[in-house]
Design an enzyme around this catalytic site. Sequence first.
Site, PDB file in Angstrom:
ATOM      1  N   CYS A 158     -32.765  15.286 -19.482  1.00 29.99           N
ATOM      2  CA  CYS A 158     -33.524  14.080 -19.808  1.00 29.99           C
ATOM      3  C   CYS A 158     -33.009  12.897 -18.988  1.00 29.99           C
ATOM      4  O   CYS A 158     -31.820  12.541 -19.075  1.00 29.99           O
ATOM      5  CB  CYS A 158     -33.421  13.756 -21.291  1.00 29.99           C
ATOM      6  SG  CYS A 158     -34.363  12.273 -21.763  1.00 29.99           S
ATOM      7  N   ASN A 260     -43.904  20.697 -10.381  1.00 28.65           N
ATOM      8  CA  ASN A 260     -45.057  20.959  -9.504  1.00 28.65           C
ATOM      9  C   ASN A 260     -45.983  22.055 -10.023  1.00 28.65           C
ATOM     10  O   ASN A 260     -46.752  22.629  -9.242  1.00 28.65           O
ATOM     11  CB  ASN A 260     -44.631  21.336  -8.084  1.00 28.65           C
ATOM     12  CG  ASN A 260     -43.692  20.339  -7.440  1.00 28.65           C
ATOM     13  OD1 ASN A 260     -43.553  19.209  -7.913  1.00 28.65           O
ATOM     14  ND2 ASN A 260     -43.041  20.742  -6.357  1.00 28.65           N
TER      15      ASN A 260
END
Length: 397
Positions: A158, A260
């Site tokens: 994170c 992606n």
Amino acid sequence: MATKTINLNNEVIEDDCLCSETTTTCSIPLEQKDLEEAHSLALNRPNGYLKGESRIERAWSHWKKLGEPKLMVAPMVDNSELPFRLLCRKYGAEAAYTPMLHSRLFTEDEKYRSVEFTTCKEDRPLFVQFCANNPDTLLEAARKVEPYCDYVDINFGCPQRIAKRGNYGAFLMDNLSLVKSLVEKLANNLNVPVSCKIRIFPNLQDTLSYAKMLEDAGCSLLAVHGRTRDEKDGKKFRASWETIKAVRNVVRIPVLANGNIRHIDDVHSCLEETGANGVLSADPLLENPALFAGYRTAEWGLGSAGMKEADKLDQAELLIEYLRFCESYPVPWRIIRSHVHKLLGEWFRIQPSVREDLNKQYKLTFEFLYDLVNRLRELGVRIPLYVKDTQEPVSAN
């Protein structure tokens, strides 16, 4: 589908919801004595009693027992909750992570546990993810969920400011001795395997050393987000599949690739280019939970060779299915509201007055949300999903 959920207050438990025992099918050659020892220990003792080759063998044994899932819902704060996981599973996801859970709050706050972690029989394989900076607190939290999951995952990825303030997530990359102690604490004391989700360092060798350290500490599966801690904007920064491939080549445990993955062709390309054992998708799934079934949003479907409009499925239909899951498995309305905006964002741009009506609603109801979808349709809004004329299965590596 059963409507009974497990939460950690009322402790509803069914035998078929518990983690099954780990098998010991060999994927790495071992001496017979080592195999017998691994078999005995894997079935009866925590991971920490397994060392070296035996631990690597158990990591692969567990992964193979789960069916080597390749298509996974990534952990998303307030967005990868049970109803959304079930929707994604319906449309091709083979495994899923819970939202990131705060280990200290999870150990201290009964209401937090009950609201933030729910699961059910159909919700497997399941990774339960925690953020933490205290090994003992993390272990206490992990022990509460290990009967209900297939991995306990530690969030080392994170990059948000709240993680910096709380000293967890990707900001633990500045304290690798603490990272190691967190992994070792779980690996030495849990029966369920430990997984880790990381971001990469700007320097490749630092990333490879990091991955090896995690493996040596007892990590059984490594998910690699191919962006650095500072590369927060997925639309601005491309994930480095080359770095993920390098990690895959240097460690001996299963590796998942994150970054992606916008549509199913990206899945094929990523698996081929990285050699990873599976992929995770996050934000693209919020807009299109049917991504893994081969459906594309207009952004990635229009103009693509061989694409056609899906006969019926669109984001409004996916929202209706999501709401039905929510009726069976209640979640906080703030989470439902978030999914409505994510799924229907493009629709609201065409009819902003409908979005304004949604934002004015202090208290939501299912009746209001179903009516909202009907209003959009009556106003002539429909943005179809797209699908190839023929779908190719995800190739095995």
